[in-house]
Design a protein around this motif. Sequence first.
Motif, short mmCIF file in Angstrom:
data_model
loop_
_atom_site.label_atom_id
_atom_site.label_comp_id
_atom_site.label_asym_id
_atom_site.label_seq_id
_atom_site.Cartn_x
_atom_site.Cartn_y
_atom_site.Cartn_z
N ASN A 63 17.81 -17.09 25.30
CA ASN A 63 18.27 -18.31 24.64
C ASN A 63 19.59 -18.05 23.91
OD1 ASN A 63 16.83 -20.59 22.13
ND2 ASN A 63 18.36 -20.94 23.70
N GLN A 64 19.66 -16.95 23.18
CA GLN A 64 20.87 -16.62 22.42
C GLN A 64 22.04 -16.36 23.37
OE1 GLN A 64 21.04 -16.91 19.29
NE2 GLN A 64 22.94 -15.90 18.71
N SER A 65 21.78 -15.67 24.48
CA SER A 65 22.84 -15.37 25.43
C SER A 65 23.40 -16.63 26.06
CB SER A 65 22.31 -14.44 26.52
OG SER A 65 23.28 -14.20 27.50
N SER A 66 22.53 -17.59 26.39
CA SER A 66 22.98 -18.85 26.99
C SER A 66 23.85 -19.63 26.03
CB SER A 66 21.76 -19.69 27.40
OG SER A 66 21.01 -19.04 28.39
N VAL A 67 23.45 -19.64 24.76
CA VAL A 67 24.22 -20.37 23.75
C VAL A 67 25.60 -19.72 23.57
CG1 VAL A 67 24.36 -20.90 21.29
CG2 VAL A 67 22.24 -21.31 22.53
N GLN A 68 25.64 -18.41 23.52
CA GLN A 68 26.91 -17.71 23.36
C GLN A 68 27.84 -17.94 24.55
OE1 GLN A 68 25.71 -13.66 22.69
NE2 GLN A 68 25.18 -14.01 20.53
N GLU A 69 27.28 -17.96 25.76
CA GLU A 69 28.09 -18.21 26.94
C GLU A 69 28.65 -19.63 26.92
OE1 GLU A 69 27.37 -18.92 31.65
OE2 GLU A 69 26.44 -17.13 30.81
N LEU A 70 27.80 -20.60 26.53
CA LEU A 70 28.26 -21.98 26.45
C LEU A 70 29.36 -22.12 25.41
CD1 LEU A 70 27.88 -24.91 27.43
CD2 LEU A 70 26.12 -25.17 25.65
N ASP A 71 29.20 -21.47 24.27
CA ASP A 71 30.20 -21.56 23.21
C ASP A 71 31.52 -20.92 23.63
OD1 ASP A 71 30.59 -22.08 20.12
OD2 ASP A 71 31.42 -20.11 20.53
N ARG A 72 31.44 -19.76 24.32
CA ARG A 72 32.67 -19.09 24.78
C ARG A 72 33.44 -19.98 25.74
NH1 ARG A 72 29.51 -14.35 24.94
NH2 ARG A 72 29.11 -14.67 27.17
N TRP A 73 32.70 -20.74 26.57
CA TRP A 73 33.39 -21.66 27.48
C TRP A 73 33.94 -22.86 26.71
CZ3 TRP A 73 31.14 -26.65 28.59
CH2 TRP A 73 31.98 -27.45 29.37
N TYR A 74 33.08 -23.55 25.98
CA TYR A 74 33.44 -24.85 25.39
C TYR A 74 34.49 -24.69 24.28
CZ TYR A 74 32.89 -29.37 23.08
OH TYR A 74 33.13 -30.60 22.52
N HIS A 75 34.17 -23.90 23.26
CA HIS A 75 35.13 -23.72 22.16
C HIS A 75 36.15 -22.64 22.48
CE1 HIS A 75 31.66 -25.48 19.72
NE2 HIS A 75 32.66 -26.32 19.53
N GLY A 76 35.69 -21.59 23.16
CA GLY A 76 36.56 -20.45 23.40
C GLY A 76 37.76 -20.78 24.26
N CYS A 77 37.53 -21.44 25.41
CA CYS A 77 38.65 -21.79 26.30
C CYS A 77 39.67 -22.65 25.58
CB CYS A 77 38.14 -22.51 27.54
SG CYS A 77 37.43 -21.42 28.79
#
Length: 372
Positions: free
Chosen positions: A179-193
């Motif tokens: 769960n934590q990994s999925s959230v981090q990946e989504l955040d890196r894409w959405y906010h990170g990019c």
Amino acid sequence: FWERAEEDFRLVASLGIRHYRLSVEWSRIEPERGCFDENALDRYRAICDAAREAGVEPWVNLFHFTHPSWFAKRGGFLKPANHDDFLRYAERVGRALHGHARQFHSQNESMVYVLIGYLVGENPPFVSDRARAFEMTRTVLSLHARTYAILKEIDSRHRVTTIEVYLNFLAEDPDAEENQSSVQELDRWYHGCLLDGLATGRIELPECESEEIPGLQGALDAYGFNYYSTTLLGKSGIGSYSDLDDPPIDTMGRAVHPRGLEEGLLRVSRALPGVPILVTENGCPTTDEDFRIRYLAAHLAALDRARRAGADVGGYFHWTAVDNYEWDHGFSDARFGLIGFDPESLERRPKRSAQWLADLIERGSLDPASIP
């Protein structure tokens, strides 16, 4: 609003509000490909002029999730050959409104547009495909950079800003590694990019090498920051989060969490040092005026805490002035306005929250005794 903007601006100005976000509708301006409606452009000029005559600065947004049917039939933004259609429209609007408006937004919530329309598939064009969502990420960031350049070429004094909603993703079960990994990946894409792209000109999509988006680095005069609630992700799907055991819930089912606004403003200020931030949307859907006033007070207090901690926040736009047709919620209890709107009589009537905000603006400070 199309027919009664002048009246709305006078009403907004009477509340002490001096800035107003509005969107132009591509379908009105270019109903057929290459055929621009000069009467529509004249009306938008008149709307901007009416705002300024009322003492209200218009902030013009070029894209708010909708586009002409002819553009959709040609494949929309998914086809690179169509991107010049949007840029031609953006330039036409920029030139038409030159001298009538000085503040522009290239797009509204471009990353949400990708998330909901191309990854989750809940909004048109109802695509749910990771590869296409990542392709669209490149597209919206590139179009922002190119639109920024176009508007600056028309007049270097134009102020061009982003508008992005901060979602503050949290894991429903932070102890669950998946769960934590999925959230981090989504955040890196959405906010990170988005933040990395604006800061460095380079983005790194999941499972892809870092790549440069020409013209993206520094393509903003201010960062437009929207916030409503904090997003909770887990096995039960998408929800919202609050740090209260029994949080207030708005009419769209979202828990109220003002600290998310504070944390988001500080994150953006660290990612984009030296870039002014504007809260371009914040508000709540409700028919309870005590609820709206408490929501506003809590979020303005959170904004103030962020400023005291170093975030360069230079302005706040409440969403919205007049009750709006809220996408698939329509004219329902999802009422965001400070001013009530009757869809049958078209009557506008300021709510108690409007007077509360007007008093706050006049005082220049938040009085805890005024909060119900």
